[in-house]
Design a protein around this motif. Sequence first.
Motif, PDB file in Angstrom:
ATOM      1  N   ALA A 109       0.830  -1.123   0.047  1.00  0.00           N
ATOM      2  CA  ALA A 109       0.047  -0.022  -0.116  1.00  0.00           C
ATOM      3  C   ALA A 109       0.730   1.102  -0.142  1.00  0.00           C
ATOM      4  O   ALA A 109       0.699   2.126  -0.492  1.00  0.00           O
ATOM      5  CB  ALA A 109      -0.953   0.136   1.177  1.00  0.00           C
ATOM      6  N   ARG A 146       2.735   1.592  -3.554  1.00  0.00           N
ATOM      7  CA  ARG A 146       1.633   2.025  -4.434  1.00  0.00           C
ATOM      8  C   ARG A 146       1.550   3.440  -4.244  1.00  0.00           C
ATOM      9  O   ARG A 146       1.206   4.269  -5.151  1.00  0.00           O
ATOM     10  CB  ARG A 146       0.527   1.169  -4.471  1.00  0.00           C
ATOM     11  CG  ARG A 146       0.692  -0.139  -4.964  1.00  0.00           C
ATOM     12  CD  ARG A 146      -0.523  -0.948  -4.868  1.00  0.00           C
ATOM     13  NE  ARG A 146      -0.495  -2.276  -5.672  1.00  0.00           N
ATOM     14  CZ  ARG A 146      -1.182  -3.387  -5.415  1.00  0.00           C
ATOM     15  NH1 ARG A 146      -2.218  -3.346  -4.458  1.00  0.00           N
ATOM     16  NH2 ARG A 146      -1.061  -4.449  -6.262  1.00  0.00           N
ATOM     17  N   SER A 173      -5.095  -0.212  -0.558  1.00  0.00           N
ATOM     18  CA  SER A 173      -4.067  -0.812  -1.468  1.00  0.00           C
ATOM     19  C   SER A 173      -4.632  -1.239  -2.680  1.00  0.00           C
ATOM     20  O   SER A 173      -4.283  -0.950  -3.921  1.00  0.00           O
ATOM     21  CB  SER A 173      -3.174  -1.992  -0.848  1.00  0.00           C
ATOM     22  OG  SER A 173      -2.481  -2.318  -1.902  1.00  0.00           O
TER      23      SER A 173
END
Length: 360
Positions: free
Chosen positions: A53, A56, A248
């Motif tokens: 998460a 990203r 995420s």
Amino acid sequence: MYRALNFNAGPAALPEEVLKEAEKSLLNFGNTGMGIMELSHRSKEYQAVHDQAITRLRRLLAIPDDFEVLFIQGGASLQFSMVPMNLLGKDQAAHYVLSGSWSEKALKEADKIGETVISASSKDQKYSFIPKYSQDEIPDNAAYLHITSNNTIYGTQWQSFPSNKKTPVVADMSSDILSRPLKVDQFDLIYAGAQKNLGPSGVTVVIIRKELLKRSSEMLPVMLNYNTFANNNSLYNTPPTLSIYLLSLVLQWAEQIGGLEQIEKANEMKAKMLYDVIDESEGFYIGHAHKNSRSRMNVTFNLQSEDLSREFQKQAKEAGFVGLGGHRSIGGCRASIYNAVPEHHVEKLAAFMKAFKNNN
């Protein structure tokens, strides 16, 4: 399966693809025999989700290495307190630009911590535009300048951000983060509750310049100190694991559809559909925000009378639309068109608005 025409201001619509992917993990995540929300936050399986998460988010927003990414609970409302507790020094003042109810609430909490200054405000004009402020009037020793990038209640949004700053810039981006490309290094601290564009409620993202972490006093309660989260990868205590997993997945979805440039184009198109209906209605629909301050996330408008507004909302509900009532503090109507609201849902709303005008 029936999906509502969801225009809620938050918690808001999530991408259908994300919900379908998450559904697979509710009973058995990664062949662990446990649902994603049952995993220990110390397990290697959850650790991979957590780290992914953060990775990203860094990639999508191009977050520089000199910033920390933190996952905190308590919503943006807790950040109203944490920001001044960590950043406002004894002989400093925190400067606030008031552009709506949430900036007012942020200021109110900072007043409890130390000295504050209102650098600009559009309150006397019912927060119908983003006020201009003079950077020259902010002293060199100011603790920070706080702005709210998008105002969900009044439907206004900053079109450009402060530059050539002399003092740290703090931004509440709860309702428009991830909606357009962003130069993170224009800011020193960004915070955002996830429940608009990032994911579900339960987690708040804080992006903070590492240099600012030096300001946090060791005398702060441990869970109110940014260093607690920075030094422990936001795993000092049990984080909101399900919310972070869904966040995420939303970030993965955003990458798959083309990233922030493509998302911005889609948001511009959706907003234009509704603003065109308002502008071409010959005063039947009355937009709240000045045109140069209009939000692409929250389209706010009134009708010519309260009775007509109630009838609009009644018929909209019967037609399957959800969440079109204005905030309880100001009334009227509001369509929140965050990233995950499909274009064809906005097309249906625009068509409904045109038909309602023609029939009334």
